[in-house]
Design an enzyme around this catalytic site. Structure first.
Site, short mmCIF file in Angstrom:
data_model
loop_
_atom_site.label_atom_id
_atom_site.label_comp_id
_atom_site.label_asym_id
_atom_site.label_seq_id
_atom_site.Cartn_x
_atom_site.Cartn_y
_atom_site.Cartn_z
N ARG A 162 0.83 -1.20 0.00
CA ARG A 162 0.00 0.00 0.00
C ARG A 162 0.87 1.26 0.00
O ARG A 162 0.59 2.25 0.67
CB ARG A 162 -0.95 0.02 1.20
CG ARG A 162 -1.89 -1.15 1.27
CD ARG A 162 -2.84 -1.22 0.08
NE ARG A 162 -3.61 -2.45 0.11
CZ ARG A 162 -3.20 -3.59 -0.46
NH1 ARG A 162 -2.06 -3.65 -1.12
NH2 ARG A 162 -3.95 -4.68 -0.39
N SER A 237 -11.24 0.01 3.45
CA SER A 237 -10.34 -0.30 4.56
C SER A 237 -9.66 0.97 5.06
O SER A 237 -8.96 1.64 4.30
CB SER A 237 -9.27 -1.31 4.12
OG SER A 237 -9.88 -2.50 3.68
N GLU A 333 -4.61 3.88 6.37
CA GLU A 333 -4.40 3.73 4.93
C GLU A 333 -4.97 4.93 4.18
O GLU A 333 -4.51 5.28 3.10
CB GLU A 333 -5.09 2.44 4.45
CG GLU A 333 -4.80 2.06 3.03
CD GLU A 333 -5.37 0.71 2.66
OE1 GLU A 333 -5.98 0.61 1.59
OE2 GLU A 333 -5.23 -0.24 3.45
#
Length: 337
Positions: A162, A237, A333
Site C-alpha cells: 500500500r 479499509s 491507509e
C-alpha cells in the site's frame, strides 16, 4: 474556476469541506495551463480522483483539481500478452470490467475496488492476492515543478505494501496522467487461494474458474462484507494490515491463541480487522461514526452527518486500544487532509 466550492460530493465519506478554488480538467493541456496560472498564485494543490481514499478534517485553502482525463487504448504484444493503457480519470472497476470483457487477465482479483485508475499506483492497490505492481508496466506523470511529462516504470515507482514513491518523497510533486498494464490474452494465472474465493467458487459449483468467475466471486465477497459508499459514507479499509516480526507474533500467540497471521519470511502480516474486532469495535458507534457491523476495518459515516474530525478522532481511539491490547500500532491507509 469556482470559489468556496463544496467537496462533499467528491469524497466517499460524504463529509463537508470546502475548497477555496475548484476546477475540472479534461485534458493534459488544460491541466498545464491551469497550473501555470496557479503557480503565480502559489496555491496549494489538491488532485481529486474518485475520492475513495480521502478524509477531509478541514477546509482546503487552495485549488482542488478534479481530473476527468478519459480514454483506454490497447497494444497487442503477441499471442499471449497485451498492453492496456487507461487515463487517470477512468473509473477503476469499469476499467477492470472493460478488460474482462476482452478476456484480458490480471485484474480480476482487483474487481470492485473504489476509485479511479490514476490513484491506483499511489498506494499500490491490492486485494485477494494481487497488487498493482504484479501487472504494472509504467505510468505517465506530470512533474508539478517543471510541468513536463515523465515516465515512471516499475522500479522508479518503488512499490511497497500500500505504498509507492507517490506517497513518500514524490508526494505532492507529481500527478499521474495515465497508467499502462501488461495483461494476458490466454493461459491466465488464476488466483483462488486468498480469502474466501475458493469457497465462493465451490458454493457456485465452479471447479475450473475463468477470470470472469474470479471477478464475480470477488464482487460477491466484497459486497457481502463492505458497505456501498453510495449508501453509507466510507473509504473502504481505513487501516493497513500491520506487519510484525515473527518473534513478536509468536509471543502474542502465547497470549492470544486464536490470533490470525500470514507469515512472510521473518515477518507476519496480521489482519487489522481481526485486531480491531478483538478490541470490541466491530459495530460500535460513537456519535455520528461507527465501525462497520460486518467488517471492523471499515469506519463509516453512520448518520451521514459526521465531520472529518469526528471520523479521525474515532480512528485514533481504535489505534490506541489496539496498541494497548496487542502492542501493535495500526497505520491509517486513508489520506488525511
Amino acid at each position: 474556476m469556482q470559489e468556496n466550492f463544496s467537496l462533499k460530493p467528491f469524497n466517499t465519506f460524504g463529509v463537508e469541506a470546502k475548497a477555496k478554488y475548484f476546477i475540472e480538467i479534461n485534458s493534459v493541456e488544460e491541466l498545464i495551463e491551469t497550473l501555470k496560472h496557479s503557480h503565480t498564485q502559489t496555491l496549494p494543490l489538491l488532485f481529486l480522483g474518485g475520492g475513495s481514499n480521502l478524509l477531509f478534517t478541514q477546509d482546503f485553502d487552495g485549488l482542488a483539481i478534479k481530473l476527468n482525463l478519459k480514454g483506454i487504448s490497447e497494444e497487442v504484444l503477441n499471442e499471449k500478452e497485451v498492453l492496456v493503457t487507461a487515463k487517470a480519470g477512468e473509473n477503476w472497476h469499469e476499467f477492470v470490467l472493460f478488460c474482462l470483457n476482452k478476456n484480458y487477465g490480471g485484474l480480476e482479483n482487483l474487481s470492485l475496488i473504489p476509485g479511479n485508475v490514476g490513484t491506483s499506483p499511489m498506494q499500490n492497490i491490492g486485494a485477494y492476492g494481487t497488487e498493482i505492481k504484479d501487472i504494472f508496466v509504467d505510468c505517465k506523470v506530470l512533474n508539478l515543478e517543471t510541468l513536463e511529462v515523465e515516465i515512471f516504470d516499475l522500479e522508479k515507482c518503488r512499490f511497497g505494501y500500500r505504498d509507492s514513491i507517490f506517497k513518500q518523497e514524490g508526494k505532492g510533486k507529481y500527478v499521474i496522467l495515465e497508467v499502462r498494464f501488461k495483461l494476458t490474452k490466454e493461459n491466465h494465472l488464476i488466483k483462488t487461494e486468498y480469502g474466501a474465493i475458493q469457497s465462493e467458487l465451490e458454493n457456485s459449483g465452479i471447479k475450473n474458474p475463468t477470470i470472469q468467475d474470479i471477478s464475480k466471486a470477488v464482487i460477491n465477497i466484497r459486497q457481502s462484507k463492505l458497505p456501498d459508499p453510495k449508501e453509507i459514507g466510507n473509504a473502504g479499509s481505513f487501516f493497513k494490515n500491520p506487519t510484525i516480526p515473527l518473534d513478536q507474533f509468536e509471543n502474542l500467540k502465547e497470549k492470544f491463541s486464536n490470533i490470525q497471521g500470514y507469515p512472510n519470511g521473518e515477518f507476519v502480516k496480521v489482519p487489522a480487522g481481526w485486531l480491531i474486532e478483538q478490541c470490541g469495535w466491530k459495530g460500535k458507534q460513537i456519535g455520528n461514526v461507527a465501525s462497520h457491523q460486518l467488517q471492523a476495518l471499515v469506519i463509516v459515516n453512520a448518520t451521514g452527518n459526521a465531520t472529518g474530525k469526528e471520523i479521525f478522532d474515532f480512528s485514533t481511539m481504535i489505534i490506541d486500544s489496539v496498541k494497548e491490547k496487542f502492542g501493535i500500532e495500526l497505520e491509517r491507509e486513508v489520506n488525511i487532509l
